[in-house]
Design a protein around this motif. Structure first.
Motif, mmCIF file in Angstrom:
data_model
loop_
_atom_site.group_PDB
_atom_site.id
_atom_site.type_symbol
_atom_site.label_atom_id
_atom_site.label_comp_id
_atom_site.label_asym_id
_atom_site.label_seq_id
_atom_site.Cartn_x
_atom_site.Cartn_y
_atom_site.Cartn_z
ATOM 1 N N LEU A 201 0.863 -1.176 0.000
ATOM 2 C CA LEU A 201 0.000 0.000 0.000
ATOM 3 C C LEU A 201 0.899 1.226 0.000
ATOM 4 O O LEU A 201 1.768 1.374 0.871
ATOM 5 C CB LEU A 201 -0.900 0.006 1.236
ATOM 6 C CG LEU A 201 -2.010 1.065 1.241
ATOM 7 C CD1 LEU A 201 -3.062 0.730 0.188
ATOM 8 C CD2 LEU A 201 -2.673 1.154 2.618
ATOM 9 N N VAL A 202 0.733 2.092 -0.982
ATOM 10 C CA VAL A 202 1.572 3.287 -1.077
ATOM 11 C C VAL A 202 0.695 4.538 -1.034
ATOM 12 O O VAL A 202 -0.382 4.583 -1.626
ATOM 13 C CB VAL A 202 2.449 3.281 -2.350
ATOM 14 C CG1 VAL A 202 3.462 2.158 -2.292
ATOM 15 C CG2 VAL A 202 1.608 3.172 -3.618
ATOM 16 N N HIS A 203 1.172 5.531 -0.327
ATOM 17 C CA HIS A 203 0.467 6.803 -0.158
ATOM 18 C C HIS A 203 0.588 7.651 -1.413
ATOM 19 O O HIS A 203 -0.346 8.332 -1.821
ATOM 20 C CB HIS A 203 1.079 7.523 1.054
ATOM 21 C CG HIS A 203 0.503 8.853 1.362
ATOM 22 N ND1 HIS A 203 0.858 9.992 0.677
ATOM 23 C CD2 HIS A 203 -0.378 9.256 2.326
ATOM 24 C CE1 HIS A 203 0.212 11.037 1.177
ATOM 25 N NE2 HIS A 203 -0.538 10.615 2.176
ATOM 26 N N ASN A 204 1.753 7.657 -2.027
ATOM 27 C CA ASN A 204 2.082 8.356 -3.266
ATOM 28 C C ASN A 204 2.404 9.838 -3.100
ATOM 29 O O ASN A 204 2.667 10.526 -4.088
ATOM 30 C CB ASN A 204 0.987 8.184 -4.333
ATOM 31 C CG ASN A 204 1.370 7.153 -5.380
ATOM 32 O OD1 ASN A 204 2.539 6.926 -5.641
ATOM 33 N ND2 ASN A 204 0.382 6.504 -5.963
ATOM 34 N N ASP A 205 2.385 10.345 -1.889
ATOM 35 C CA ASP A 205 2.840 11.724 -1.641
ATOM 36 C C ASP A 205 3.295 11.824 -0.183
ATOM 37 O O ASP A 205 2.965 12.774 0.522
ATOM 38 C CB ASP A 205 1.720 12.724 -1.927
ATOM 39 C CG ASP A 205 2.245 14.146 -2.113
ATOM 40 O OD1 ASP A 205 3.430 14.313 -2.457
ATOM 41 O OD2 ASP A 205 1.466 15.097 -1.910
ATOM 42 N N PHE A 206 4.067 10.845 0.244
ATOM 43 C CA PHE A 206 4.450 10.724 1.646
ATOM 44 C C PHE A 206 5.620 11.657 1.942
ATOM 45 O O PHE A 206 6.734 11.458 1.464
ATOM 46 C CB PHE A 206 4.840 9.277 1.963
ATOM 47 C CG PHE A 206 4.832 8.950 3.422
ATOM 48 C CD1 PHE A 206 3.731 8.357 4.007
ATOM 49 C CD2 PHE A 206 5.929 9.230 4.220
ATOM 50 C CE1 PHE A 206 3.715 8.045 5.364
ATOM 51 C CE2 PHE A 206 5.933 8.937 5.568
ATOM 52 C CZ PHE A 206 4.821 8.341 6.151
ATOM 53 N N LYS A 207 5.366 12.690 2.729
ATOM 54 C CA LYS A 207 6.407 13.633 3.130
ATOM 55 C C LYS A 207 5.978 14.335 4.404
ATOM 56 O O LYS A 207 4.851 14.157 4.884
ATOM 57 C CB LYS A 207 6.719 14.633 2.025
ATOM 58 C CG LYS A 207 5.548 15.487 1.530
ATOM 59 C CD LYS A 207 5.993 16.302 0.330
ATOM 60 C CE LYS A 207 4.944 17.329 -0.101
ATOM 61 N NZ LYS A 207 3.684 16.714 -0.563
ATOM 62 N N LEU A 208 6.884 15.131 4.946
ATOM 63 C CA LEU A 208 6.682 15.685 6.282
ATOM 64 C C LEU A 208 5.462 16.602 6.361
ATOM 65 O O LEU A 208 4.753 16.610 7.372
ATOM 66 C CB LEU A 208 7.942 16.449 6.707
ATOM 67 C CG LEU A 208 8.172 16.693 8.197
ATOM 68 C CD1 LEU A 208 8.060 15.410 9.005
ATOM 69 C CD2 LEU A 208 9.541 17.331 8.414
ATOM 70 N N ASP A 209 5.180 17.368 5.295
ATOM 71 C CA ASP A 209 4.049 18.285 5.385
ATOM 72 C C ASP A 209 2.712 17.592 5.182
ATOM 73 O O ASP A 209 1.659 18.243 5.187
ATOM 74 C CB ASP A 209 4.213 19.487 4.448
ATOM 75 C CG ASP A 209 4.198 19.120 2.976
ATOM 76 O OD1 ASP A 209 3.937 17.944 2.644
ATOM 77 O OD2 ASP A 209 4.461 20.014 2.141
ATOM 78 N N ASN A 210 2.728 16.277 5.013
ATOM 79 C CA ASN A 210 1.488 15.494 5.047
ATOM 80 C C ASN A 210 1.367 14.689 6.338
ATOM 81 O O ASN A 210 0.581 13.743 6.411
ATOM 82 C CB ASN A 210 1.406 14.564 3.833
ATOM 83 C CG ASN A 210 0.887 15.286 2.601
ATOM 84 O OD1 ASN A 210 0.097 16.216 2.710
ATOM 85 N ND2 ASN A 210 1.333 14.869 1.429
ATOM 86 N N MET A 211 2.169 15.068 7.341
ATOM 87 C CA MET A 211 2.105 14.428 8.650
ATOM 88 C C MET A 211 1.738 15.476 9.699
ATOM 89 O O MET A 211 2.127 16.642 9.597
ATOM 90 C CB MET A 211 3.444 13.789 9.006
ATOM 91 C CG MET A 211 3.914 12.752 8.016
ATOM 92 S SD MET A 211 5.555 12.079 8.410
ATOM 93 C CE MET A 211 5.136 10.973 9.756
ATOM 94 N N LEU A 212 0.972 15.063 10.684
ATOM 95 C CA LEU A 212 0.608 15.929 11.810
ATOM 96 C C LEU A 212 1.290 15.370 13.052
ATOM 97 O O LEU A 212 1.053 14.220 13.430
ATOM 98 C CB LEU A 212 -0.913 15.962 11.981
ATOM 99 C CG LEU A 212 -1.685 16.521 10.782
ATOM 100 C CD1 LEU A 212 -3.178 16.261 10.932
ATOM 101 C CD2 LEU A 212 -1.425 18.017 10.614
#
Length: 353
Positions: A201-212
């Protein structure tokens, strides 16, 4: 921005599903997100997030809030950082576009620069680097069969579809000369496909500004922006993260892609990210350069799409500045030149040097 009539239409729609949207609570547009628009609302007495694409025609496969809702409705017990999906609307007569509403998660969102509260924290870069890599590995280790999301995509032909799909999208937003260069990259990728493929399963835009993140403990409260999630190749997702990662001596074509606080004390070099990812995941390290160039190929088109959106609407996503959007045409050309030049030289061994 959404107007009052649209908010009333949303309230009427969710009311028909047994929910209550509090219109006395003024929706707040969130920062972050480079394509969809996000608003904090109050649903059933609690904060929630309404997510919708921009108005107008959308690139194929982009801004897929239906996919996002399906993912968020399935990951609760399998990947706790994913907020829970609450409402989905595919009736475009309501506000002109589909939308979904999901659980609100508290936390700070870190982009290119550290917030003031973290600037002086010792080895903050090391902490954030480790957090990112561990969180990505946990996602790639999710049991697909248990989530019911195995039909979200297919590993068979995934890389081939990425190559053909991004070229097709590029043909809609690039001029003839640019498309010719994109075709050169496409041909190299088709000739250098890896024999062994992985599936996850891949998110496809996984980076720090998509994390809270919790500001004190720096634990992960949420991972957001799931509209491109699919079943795909985890190594490709790793190199997408590495493109956003940033290093001090990056070439200009790569430096502008950086969305991470690379100057933070202890920030890992890409080589350590790669080492730790494969150590934790247990995956075989292979074809890293292919995946890097596939990522750059993808990003050329992504930036061209963002430029087309800015040109058409005058609006720019919250994750970008107006200046960045105005510079985007030159950035696209710069990246095309850099990648096509590298593929014809020893520089093509970018990550395996």
């Amino acid at each position: 921005m959404m107007n009052q009539e649209q908010w009333q239409a949303v309230a009427n729609y969710v009311g028909g599903l047994g929910h209550t949207l509090d219109l006395s609570f003024k929706p707040k547009k969130l920062s972050g997100g480079a394509a969809n628009f996000n608003y904090v609302v109050k649903l059933n007495g609690k904060k929630a997030v309404l997510r919708r694409p921009p108005d107008g025609p959308l690139p194929p496969g982009a801004n897929d809030v239906a996919r996002e809702y399906r993912v968020l409705s399935s990951l609760k017990e399998h990947y706790p950082p994913a907020p829970i999906g609450l409402v989905f609307c595919d009736d475009e007569s309501v506000i002109g576009v589909p939308f979904c509403i999901s659980e609100f998660r508290e936390g700070i969102c870190i982009g290119r620069d550290l917030p003031e509260s973290l600037v002086n924290r010792p080895q903050i870069g090391d902490t954030l680097s480790q957090l990112l890599v561990e969180s990505l590995v946990k996602l790639h280790k999710v049991d697909l069969q248990a989530t019911g999301l195995s039909s979200l995509g297919s590993v068979d032909g995934f890389l081939e579809r990425q190559i053909s799909g991004w070229y097709k999208r590029g043909s809609r937003v690039l001029n003839e000369q640019q498309l010719e260069k994109l075709g050169t990259i496409r041909d190299w990728l088709q000739d250098n496909l890896p024999e062994k493929r992985l599936g996850a399963l891949v998110h496809n835009d996984f980076k720090l500004d998509n994390m809270l993140l919790d500001e004190e403990s720096l634990t992960v409260n949420g991972v957001v922006d799931w509209d491109m999630c699919t079943v795909g190749d985890p190594i490709y997702e790793l190199t997408i993260l590495l493109a956003y990662w940033g290093e001090p001596n990056d070439k200009p074509a790569y430096e502008f892609q950086c969305r991470m606080p690379k100057e933070a004390e202890g920030w890992w070099p890409r080589s350590k990210v790669i080492e730790e990812y494969f150590r934790l995941s247990g995956f075989d390290k292979q074809a890293l350069d292919f995946y890097w160039w596939l990522t750059q190929y993808r990003n050329i088109v992504v930036y061209a799409q963002l430029n087309a959106l800015f040109t058409r609407t005058g609006e720019f996503p919250a994750a970008l500045t107006q200046e960045e959007c105005e510079l985007m045409p030159g950035r696209v050309d710069q990246l095309l030149e850099t990648v096509t030049a590298a593929l014809g030289s020893p520089d093509f061994r970018y990550l395996s040097r």
